[in-house]
Design a protein around this motif. Structure first.
Motif, PDB file in Angstrom:
ATOM      1  N   ALA B  85       0.839  -1.202   0.000  1.00 31.25           N
ATOM      2  CA  ALA B  85       0.000   0.000   0.000  1.00 31.25           C
ATOM      3  C   ALA B  85       0.876   1.254   0.000  1.00 31.25           C
ATOM      4  O   ALA B  85       0.597   2.229  -0.721  1.00 31.25           O
ATOM      5  N   LEU B  86       1.926   1.233   0.789  1.00 26.87           N
ATOM      6  CA  LEU B  86       2.843   2.376   0.845  1.00 26.87           C
ATOM      7  C   LEU B  86       3.492   2.623  -0.514  1.00 26.87           C
ATOM      8  O   LEU B  86       3.577   3.767  -0.978  1.00 26.87           O
ATOM      9  N   ALA B  87       3.929   1.535  -1.150  1.00 24.18           N
ATOM     10  CA  ALA B  87       4.577   1.668  -2.453  1.00 24.18           C
ATOM     11  C   ALA B  87       3.591   2.207  -3.481  1.00 24.18           C
ATOM     12  O   ALA B  87       3.939   3.052  -4.316  1.00 24.18           O
ATOM     13  N   ALA B  88       2.339   1.758  -3.389  1.00 23.70           N
ATOM     14  CA  ALA B  88       1.316   2.233  -4.322  1.00 23.70           C
ATOM     15  C   ALA B  88       1.046   3.718  -4.096  1.00 23.70           C
ATOM     16  O   ALA B  88       0.893   4.498  -5.043  1.00 23.70           O
ATOM     17  N   ALA B  89       1.010   4.130  -2.828  1.00 25.25           N
ATOM     18  CA  ALA B  89       0.788   5.544  -2.514  1.00 25.25           C
ATOM     19  C   ALA B  89       1.933   6.379  -3.073  1.00 25.25           C
ATOM     20  O   ALA B  89       1.707   7.473  -3.634  1.00 25.25           O
ATOM     21  N   ALA B  90       3.163   5.866  -2.930  1.00 21.21           N
ATOM     22  CA  ALA B  90       4.320   6.594  -3.449  1.00 21.21           C
ATOM     23  C   ALA B  90       4.222   6.745  -4.958  1.00 21.21           C
ATOM     24  O   ALA B  90       4.513   7.802  -5.520  1.00 21.21           O
ATOM     25  N   GLN B  91       3.748   5.662  -5.597  1.00 24.98           N
ATOM     26  CA  GLN B  91       3.618   5.682  -7.058  1.00 24.98           C
ATOM     27  C   GLN B  91       2.539   6.669  -7.485  1.00 24.98           C
ATOM     28  O   GLN B  91       2.653   7.314  -8.527  1.00 24.98           O
ATOM     29  N   ALA B  92       1.490   6.774  -6.669  1.00 32.10           N
ATOM     30  CA  ALA B  92       0.360   7.628  -7.035  1.00 32.10           C
ATOM     31  C   ALA B  92       0.685   9.113  -6.879  1.00 32.10           C
ATOM     32  O   ALA B  92      -0.002   9.957  -7.435  1.00 32.10           O
ATOM     33  N   LEU B 119      10.811   7.061  -4.838  1.00 35.01           N
ATOM     34  CA  LEU B 119       9.390   6.835  -4.584  1.00 35.01           C
ATOM     35  C   LEU B 119       8.672   6.347  -5.843  1.00 35.01           C
ATOM     36  O   LEU B 119       7.762   5.519  -5.771  1.00 35.01           O
ATOM     37  N   TYR B 120       9.105   6.867  -6.986  1.00 38.30           N
ATOM     38  CA  TYR B 120       8.398   6.553  -8.222  1.00 38.30           C
ATOM     39  C   TYR B 120       8.747   5.171  -8.767  1.00 38.30           C
ATOM     40  O   TYR B 120       7.970   4.581  -9.501  1.00 38.30           O
ATOM     41  N   THR B 121       9.926   4.667  -8.450  1.00 35.94           N
ATOM     42  CA  THR B 121      10.319   3.355  -8.982  1.00 35.94           C
ATOM     43  C   THR B 121      10.030   2.215  -8.004  1.00 35.94           C
ATOM     44  O   THR B 121      10.118   1.050  -8.354  1.00 35.94           O
ATOM     45  N   LEU B 122       9.673   2.570  -6.778  1.00 34.34           N
ATOM     46  CA  LEU B 122       9.527   1.567  -5.726  1.00 34.34           C
ATOM     47  C   LEU B 122       8.474   0.502  -6.065  1.00 34.34           C
ATOM     48  O   LEU B 122       8.728  -0.696  -5.975  1.00 34.34           O
ATOM     49  N   MET B 123       7.285   0.961  -6.474  1.00 30.21           N
ATOM     50  CA  MET B 123       6.186   0.013  -6.639  1.00 30.21           C
ATOM     51  C   MET B 123       6.436  -1.034  -7.731  1.00 30.21           C
ATOM     52  O   MET B 123       6.251  -2.226  -7.477  1.00 30.21           O
TER      53      MET B 123
END
Lengths: 316, 242
Positions: B85-92, B119-123
């Motif tokens: 969820a955190l990774a998705a939030a970072a991507q969003a 943050l953008y590549t994490l997800m």
């Protein structure tokens, strides 16, 4: 003989299936001990206790006399051969590398490993060229044999096998069972094997252990257990035709007489089972068979002798 | 290997297009802008862009792979949903917003850009790692444990080599994203290929914008081609079942 494996009042608490309750059992050196029982009886759990893939919630498991909970699980596992139904060969390693896994972990020198691979392929009656191939190019039977070779690679004195032939077709199963009996006879290793197939258990085992609902119901030589008092054990091992199963466990050599057979009698090998003998009698309509091998005649086996060799319990 | 060559050729093509003489001739033929961004300055920016994108992608990949491995361990399952969820939030979160919000904390320069890249590549990396590890034949792993490999050996000798064919595409996505997103760093004063784009927007010079975009695409394709070369023939076998 010293116990290679000893379970002392071992329990494994799972919710319901596959748990164990107060199991006490010893496996002596050189035994081929087969755990048999319906699914969920805890057979695999008992097997997996031995190399600490499962931890007991109570009790002590000893391997070679030592309480395994006190020792390093990695070293324990490397000292025990392990073969499973799904084989689990490493798909990115060649057959040779797969077989060499444990010797490499144990730090064997390369020349010794290089010599060991063809030795094992030969023991499992596999072509030496297979060493360079990848697992996906093997047939099911070859993969099973390579899995067994990997388990035997570091020459462990103890071998655990969890439904090792479960994935094989019936013809292949027979061949692999014969192979295992041969390897057991040749190497004298202690083997603990799990199966749900009673026929397989009777054919392979020097000792059968019947499990049900996490308890040991009976343990003993196949011929003893097949006439056990417990109706569940008798049903499980005897199946629809307990008398025929028992005939299958006795060799012709054990029942034959030294007298010569009449001329022209059909010939049977002394290593064949009494069920093979009965089948041959039915096929050939002969009441007496000649027992012989390689052209030599050893004696004869008649129908009365066959019946005497397998005393049945008195009818209730 | 063939795929890598095509991708590398495409990268070279874009690089050629971004050079001042080529781009100027092209635009002149179309009757457009002719004041080109100098090739020397463009090359300097491209190198700075590559360095920054590489740094951000590397950090994002390291974090994503580490988290992915962590949540796929036998005892790491509880963390899986919250981490995802955190990774998705970072991507969003749009990278532009990350850069803008990071400015007060980190000041102008490279740091806000690197943060945005991580943050953008994490997800994609995290999800790619989880999917790749889950695709590893469970019986091979079970056998590895049972015959006495240590957890670290299971990871290095079984999990990672078998996961690699599925992990690589996720890494390629991350690198692509990082190269493209680094241009945003120009807003925070980082020297990247976003600089000619912003100059072009400010001065109404389409040629600057084109050159910046073409050079960014060149780096993206060249980096992707380099990663494609890591797709070894030997590893293709792994996808087949035993």
């Amino acid at each position: 003989m010293a116990a290679v494996i000893a379970f002392e009042d071992v329990s494994v608490a799972y919710g319901g299936r596959d748990g164990l309750r107060d199991v006490t059992l010893e496996v002596a050196a050189g035994e081929l001990c087969v755990l048999v029982g319906p699914s969920g009886a805890g057979k695999s759990t008992l097997l997996r206790l031995v190399n600490r893939l499962v931890a007991p919630s109570a009790g002590v498991v000893r391997v070679r006399g030592e309480d395994i909970a006190r020792n390093d699980p990695i070293r324990l596992r490397r000292s025990i051969g392990y073969a499973i139904q799904s084989v689990g060969l490493f798909p990115h390693r060649t057959v040779g590398e797969n077989i060499a896994t444990v010797p490499r972990l144990l730090g064997w020198p390369e020349p010794r490993i290089a010599a060991r691979i063809p030795e094992l392929l030969a023991l499992l009656r596999l072509d030496a060229d297979l060493a360079a191939r990848y697992p996906h190019t093997l047939s099911g039977g070859q993969a099973q044999r390579v899995g067994l070779a990997r388990a035997l690679a570091a020459d462990p004195d103890l071998l655990l096998m969890d439904e090792p032939f479960g994935a094989a077709d019936p013809i292949l199963r027979r061949a692999l069972r014969a192979e295992l009996r041969r390897i057991h006879a040749v190497t004298g290793k202690t083997i603990l094997l799990v199966t749900h197939d009673a026929e397989e258990a009777l054919e392979l085992a020097t000792r059968v252990v019947v499990l049900r609902d996490g308890r040991v119901l009976a343990a003993g030589a196949p011929l003893e257990l097949i006439r056990a008092a417990d109706p569940f054990v008798r049903d499980l091992l005897g199946g629809d035709a307990p008398a025929l199963r028992r005939l299958g466990l006795v060799t012709v050599a054990a029942a034959m007489a030294a007298t010569a057979a009449p001329a022209g009698a059909p010939v049977i090998a002394p290593g064949a089972s009494l069920s093979d003998a009965l089948s041959l009698m039915l096929e050939t309509r002969a009441e007496v068979l000649a027992v012989g091998e390689d052209g030599r005649t050893l004696g004869s086996l008649g129908l009365p002798g066959l019946l005497r060799a397998v005393p049945m319990p008195a009818p209730a | 290997m063939r795929g890598a060559i095509g991708t590398l050729a495409l990268g070279c093509g874009f690089a050629l297009l971004s050079l001042a003489p080529v781009a100027a001739v092209l635009f002149a033929a179309l009757g457009g802008e002719t004041r080109a961004f100098g090739s020397g300055a463009l090359l300097d920016l491209a190198l700075a862009h590559l360095r920054l994108a590489g740094l951000g992608a590397l950090a994002g990949i390291a974090l994503g792979v580490a988290l992915g491995l962590l949540v796929t361990r036998a005892d790491g399952g509880d963390w899986r949903r919250p981490v995802d969820a955190l990774a998705a939030a970072a991507q969003a979160t749009p990278p532009m917003v990350v850069v803008a919000l990071a400015l007060p904390a980190f000041g102008f320069g490279d740091l806000p850009t690197v943060l945005a890249l991580v943050l953008y590549t994490l997800m994609p990396v995290l999800r790619g790692t989880v999917a790749a590890i889950e695709a590893v034949a469970p019986d091979a792993r079970a056998a590895a444990v049972a015959i006495g490999l240590t957890p670290w050996q299971v990871l290095c000798r079984v999990d990672l080599p078998l996961a690699w064919p599925l992990l690589l595409p996720a890494l390629r996505v991350a690198v692509m994203l990082a190269v493209a997103t680094t241009a945003v760093g120009a807003l925070a004063g980082a020297a990247t290929l976003g600089t000619p784009i912003i100059l072009g927007l400010q001065n109404r010079n389409d040629l600057y914008i084109f050159q910046g975009a073409a050079a960014t695409a060149a780096i993206a394709f060249l980096a992707d081609g380099a990663l494609l070369m890591l797709k070894r023939d030997g590893l293709r076998r792994n996808r087949r079942k035993v």
